[in-house]
Motif scaffolding. Structure first.
Motif, PDB file in Angstrom:
ATOM      1  N   ARG A 181       0.823  -1.211   0.000  1.00 34.32           N
ATOM      2  CA  ARG A 181       0.000   0.000   0.000  1.00 34.32           C
ATOM      3  C   ARG A 181       0.856   1.259   0.000  1.00 34.32           C
ATOM      4  O   ARG A 181       1.941   1.294   0.568  1.00 34.32           O
ATOM      5  N   SER A 182       0.316   2.277  -0.623  1.00 35.18           N
ATOM      6  CA  SER A 182       0.922   3.601  -0.570  1.00 35.18           C
ATOM      7  C   SER A 182       0.523   4.266   0.736  1.00 35.18           C
ATOM      8  O   SER A 182      -0.353   3.766   1.459  1.00 35.18           O
ATOM      9  N   PRO A 183       1.128   5.402   1.100  1.00 41.21           N
ATOM     10  CA  PRO A 183       0.698   6.112   2.318  1.00 41.21           C
ATOM     11  C   PRO A 183      -0.782   6.461   2.308  1.00 41.21           C
ATOM     12  O   PRO A 183      -1.392   6.626   3.365  1.00 41.21           O
ATOM     13  N   ASP A 184      -1.383   6.576   1.107  1.00 39.57           N
ATOM     14  CA  ASP A 184      -2.812   6.888   1.005  1.00 39.57           C
ATOM     15  C   ASP A 184      -3.686   5.647   1.074  1.00 39.57           C
ATOM     16  O   ASP A 184      -4.919   5.751   1.027  1.00 39.57           O
ATOM     17  N   GLY A 185      -3.059   4.464   1.153  1.00 46.07           N
ATOM     18  CA  GLY A 185      -3.828   3.224   1.271  1.00 46.07           C
ATOM     19  C   GLY A 185      -4.134   2.539  -0.044  1.00 46.07           C
ATOM     20  O   GLY A 185      -4.883   1.558  -0.062  1.00 46.07           O
ATOM     21  N   ASP A 186      -3.569   3.018  -1.153  1.00 48.49           N
ATOM     22  CA  ASP A 186      -3.823   2.407  -2.455  1.00 48.49           C
ATOM     23  C   ASP A 186      -2.913   1.194  -2.660  1.00 48.49           C
ATOM     24  O   ASP A 186      -1.723   1.227  -2.323  1.00 48.49           O
ATOM     25  N   PHE A 187      -3.460   0.119  -3.249  1.00 48.79           N
ATOM     26  CA  PHE A 187      -2.671  -1.070  -3.550  1.00 48.79           C
ATOM     27  C   PHE A 187      -1.758  -0.822  -4.743  1.00 48.79           C
ATOM     28  O   PHE A 187      -2.045   0.018  -5.606  1.00 48.79           O
ATOM     29  N   PHE A 188      -0.683  -1.579  -4.787  1.00 46.57           N
ATOM     30  CA  PHE A 188       0.253  -1.479  -5.898  1.00 46.57           C
ATOM     31  C   PHE A 188      -0.360  -2.144  -7.132  1.00 46.57           C
ATOM     32  O   PHE A 188      -0.735  -3.318  -7.094  1.00 46.57           O
ATOM     33  N   ALA A 189      -0.470  -1.397  -8.227  1.00 50.02           N
ATOM     34  CA  ALA A 189      -1.071  -1.916  -9.466  1.00 50.02           C
ATOM     35  C   ALA A 189       0.001  -2.653 -10.256  1.00 50.02           C
ATOM     36  O   ALA A 189       0.641  -2.086 -11.151  1.00 50.02           O
ATOM     37  N   LEU A 190       0.181  -3.921  -9.944  1.00 47.72           N
ATOM     38  CA  LEU A 190       1.243  -4.700 -10.584  1.00 47.72           C
ATOM     39  C   LEU A 190       1.040  -4.850 -12.090  1.00 47.72           C
ATOM     40  O   LEU A 190       2.000  -4.678 -12.852  1.00 47.72           O
ATOM     41  N   PRO A 191      -0.176  -5.162 -12.578  1.00 48.92           N
ATOM     42  CA  PRO A 191      -0.338  -5.264 -14.039  1.00 48.92           C
ATOM     43  C   PRO A 191       0.034  -3.973 -14.769  1.00 48.92           C
ATOM     44  O   PRO A 191       0.690  -4.017 -15.814  1.00 48.92           O
ATOM     45  N   ASP A 192      -0.380  -2.837 -14.217  1.00 52.11           N
ATOM     46  CA  ASP A 192      -0.036  -1.546 -14.846  1.00 52.11           C
ATOM     47  C   ASP A 192       1.469  -1.323 -14.832  1.00 52.11           C
ATOM     48  O   ASP A 192       2.039  -0.820 -15.805  1.00 52.11           O
ATOM     49  N   ALA A 193       2.104  -1.704 -13.724  1.00 57.06           N
ATOM     50  CA  ALA A 193       3.557  -1.533 -13.625  1.00 57.06           C
ATOM     51  C   ALA A 193       4.272  -2.417 -14.635  1.00 57.06           C
ATOM     52  O   ALA A 193       5.284  -2.008 -15.226  1.00 57.06           O
ATOM     53  N   MET A 194       3.768  -3.636 -14.849  1.00 52.58           N
ATOM     54  CA  MET A 194       4.380  -4.530 -15.832  1.00 52.58           C
ATOM     55  C   MET A 194       4.229  -3.982 -17.243  1.00 52.58           C
ATOM     56  O   MET A 194       5.177  -4.036 -18.046  1.00 52.58           O
ATOM     57  N   GLU A 195       3.055  -3.463 -17.557  1.00 50.85           N
ATOM     58  CA  GLU A 195       2.847  -2.906 -18.893  1.00 50.85           C
ATOM     59  C   GLU A 195       3.714  -1.675 -19.122  1.00 50.85           C
ATOM     60  O   GLU A 195       4.166  -1.422 -20.246  1.00 50.85           O
ATOM     61  N   ALA A 196       3.963  -0.912 -18.067  1.00 51.44           N
ATOM     62  CA  ALA A 196       4.766   0.308 -18.208  1.00 51.44           C
ATOM     63  C   ALA A 196       6.224   0.005 -18.527  1.00 51.44           C
ATOM     64  O   ALA A 196       6.906   0.828 -19.146  1.00 51.44           O
ATOM     65  N   VAL A 197       6.712  -1.176 -18.099  1.00 55.48           N
ATOM     66  CA  VAL A 197       8.128  -1.507 -18.325  1.00 55.48           C
ATOM     67  C   VAL A 197       8.271  -2.711 -19.252  1.00 55.48           C
ATOM     68  O   VAL A 197       9.299  -3.381 -19.238  1.00 55.48           O
ATOM     69  N   HIS A 198       7.252  -2.982 -20.087  1.00 52.15           N
ATOM     70  CA  HIS A 198       7.272  -4.180 -20.924  1.00 52.15           C
ATOM     71  C   HIS A 198       8.420  -4.186 -21.929  1.00 52.15           C
ATOM     72  O   HIS A 198       8.861  -5.234 -22.364  1.00 52.15           O
ATOM     73  N   SER A 199       8.916  -2.999 -22.285  1.00 50.64           N
ATOM     74  CA  SER A 199       9.987  -2.935 -23.275  1.00 50.64           C
ATOM     75  C   SER A 199      11.370  -3.178 -22.686  1.00 50.64           C
ATOM     76  O   SER A 199      12.346  -3.300 -23.427  1.00 50.64           O
ATOM     77  N   CYS A 200      11.467  -3.247 -21.356  1.00 48.78           N
ATOM     78  CA  CYS A 200      12.766  -3.479 -20.714  1.00 48.78           C
ATOM     79  C   CYS A 200      13.243  -4.907 -20.987  1.00 48.78           C
ATOM     80  O   CYS A 200      12.436  -5.825 -21.143  1.00 48.78           O
ATOM     81  N   ARG A 201      14.546  -5.066 -21.013  1.00 44.52           N
ATOM     82  CA  ARG A 201      15.102  -6.408 -21.132  1.00 44.52           C
ATOM     83  C   ARG A 201      14.774  -7.215 -19.881  1.00 44.52           C
ATOM     84  O   ARG A 201      14.523  -6.657 -18.812  1.00 44.52           O
ATOM     85  N   ALA A 202      14.799  -8.522 -20.012  1.00 47.39           N
ATOM     86  CA  ALA A 202      14.425  -9.390 -18.887  1.00 47.39           C
ATOM     87  C   ALA A 202      15.297  -9.122 -17.670  1.00 47.39           C
ATOM     88  O   ALA A 202      14.832  -9.174 -16.531  1.00 47.39           O
ATOM     89  N   SER A 203      16.583  -8.822 -17.899  1.00 48.47           N
ATOM     90  CA  SER A 203      17.496  -8.582 -16.782  1.00 48.47           C
ATOM     91  C   SER A 203      17.152  -7.320 -16.009  1.00 48.47           C
ATOM     92  O   SER A 203      17.512  -7.177 -14.846  1.00 48.47           O
ATOM     93  N   GLU A 204      16.448  -6.378 -16.662  1.00 47.78           N
ATOM     94  CA  GLU A 204      16.093  -5.107 -16.014  1.00 47.78           C
ATOM     95  C   GLU A 204      14.631  -5.068 -15.575  1.00 47.78           C
ATOM     96  O   GLU A 204      14.240  -4.172 -14.821  1.00 47.78           O
ATOM     97  N   PHE A 205      13.842  -6.023 -16.046  1.00 48.25           N
ATOM     98  CA  PHE A 205      12.399  -5.992 -15.826  1.00 48.25           C
ATOM     99  C   PHE A 205      12.055  -5.997 -14.337  1.00 48.25           C
ATOM    100  O   PHE A 205      11.308  -5.141 -13.845  1.00 48.25           O
ATOM    101  N   LEU A 206      12.612  -6.968 -13.587  1.00 48.90           N
ATOM    102  CA  LEU A 206      12.314  -7.056 -12.159  1.00 48.90           C
ATOM    103  C   LEU A 206      12.867  -5.865 -11.396  1.00 48.90           C
ATOM    104  O   LEU A 206      12.254  -5.405 -10.423  1.00 48.90           O
TER     105      LEU A 206
END
Length: 368
Positions: free
Chosen positions: A297-322
């Motif tokens: 959670r963020s300080p405001d109580g929002d959950f981490f949007a993992l799917p959105d985060a994955m889509e935002a970095v989809h172009s990264c190489r596998a070594s940098e993705f995580l």
């Protein structure tokens, strides 16, 4: 506190109550500082006490045997305190270094780094412990190359502390043994469940203080297999579903028949006969993760949007993705994780000899 006492003594000496003798109190300042401070802070406190003694003796023209005695006491106590503080600091640092070496050895044995390449997949892993100073916790993962394909597990033990680490080791040990001998992925999961049940029913394995909690022990776990075909097979026991990233879009591999976590066998009404299969084509990325990631959670109580985060970095190489996902998680929580977080990335590589088979005619993320 030592510096506060020095200021109080100075205030007394500069007030009409200066008849009160503060020298013996000031002589004890270095010893008090040495209890919780380092050598430099102890020396600073001793210097402050010395300055107050000299200043007030000069101001009130009270130089005499009592003042010299106080200064001598202050000098002796200061030397002893600085020496003791330095020795204690060295001893504590030595103990801390030893504990860290043990923790690192335990981490290497329990959560071994996954190879960068296993058979038809490229892999990476990441683990972040929520507990300050801890390097291992209740999350677990492993990836092994077998004659049946690349087999993986990710899981999360209920609770924290050494008890959670112990149960994580039990499940991992059963997985590492069963993956090489059991042809069916379901049987691999059954071995993990049986090992956990044995561990939780052995009287000596349960601490007296945790006796009530032994009946609430469970482990969410997911085992997956990437064979030669372009599919991924999954058995999910109450764990967050894995996510597949394909062409910049993320979808969850939701189980058709949800199953309870390991340790809650009484709620397992129907035992699965086989693993569920999903399309896993070349270039696809599969992310296995624990709930510490998606429930951060963020300080405001929002959950981490993992799917959105994955889509935002989809172009990264596998070594940098995580690494990019980890940075996003830390930014979202502002460095305050409430639970351990583990991630295992699997990228399917191309292979001209592999066949998609039945997956061609099926929806990309529905069980085949």
């Amino acid at each position: 506190m030592p510096f506060v006492i020095v200021l109080v003594a100075l205030g007394i000496e500069l007030s009409p109550a200066h008849a009160v003798i503060t020298g013996p109190i000031l002589a004890a300042i270095p010893a008090l500082a040495a209890l919780a401070m380092g050598p430099k802070a102890t020396l600073s406190a001793a210097t402050g006490a010395f300055a107050v003694t000299v200043t007030t003796a000069t101001l009130h023209q009270s130089w005499g045997g009592q003042v010299y005695s106080n200064l001598l006491s202050l000098l002796v106590v200061s030397v002893a305190s600085v020496t003791m503080s330095n020795a204690m600091r060295t001893h504590r640092q030595s103990e801390l270094d030893q504990v860290r070496r043990v923790a690192e050895a335990a981490q290497r044995a329990l959560l071994r780094p996954v190879p960068a390449r296993l058979g038809p997949v490229r892999m990476a892993s990441m683990y972040v412990a929520a507990e300050t100073g801890a390097q291992i916790g209740g999350d677990l993962y492993e990836a092994v190359q077998t004659r049946y394909g690349v087999r993986m597990i990710v899981g999360d033990v209920r609770g924290k502390g050494l008890a959670a680490v112990r149960l994580a080791a039990v499940v991992l040990g059963a997985f590492r043994e069963a993956v090489h001998y059991e042809e069916e992925l379901v049987e691999v999961m059954n071995h993990c469940a049986a090992a956990l049940e044995r561990e939780c029913t052995v009287p000596s394995a349960v601490d007296a203080d945790d006796e009530e909690d032994q009946y609430e022990t469970f482990v969410t776990a997911l085992v997956a297999q990437v064979p030669d075909r372009f599919v991924v097979q999954v058995v999910n026991r109450g764990h967050p579903p894995p996510l597949v990233l394909r062409k910049g879009k993320v979808e969850a591999l939701m189980p058709v028949s949800p199953l309870p976590p390991l340790g809650l066998e009484e709620f397992l009404t129907v035992r699965p006969a086989e693993a569920e299969s999903y399309l896993f084509a070349p270039g696809d990325r599969l992310l296995l993760h624990t709930d510490g990631v998606i429930e951060a959670r963020s300080p405001d109580g929002d959950f981490f949007a993992l799917p959105d985060a994955m889509e935002a970095v989809h172009s990264c190489r596998a070594s940098e993705f995580l690494e990019q996902l980890h940075k996003g998680l830390i930014r979202h929580t502002e460095g305050c994780l409430a639970d351990d977080a583990a991630m295992l990335l699997v990228e399917r590589l191309g292979d001209e000899g592999n066949q998609v088979g039945e997956a061609d005619a099926s929806s990309s993320h529905r069980p085949l």
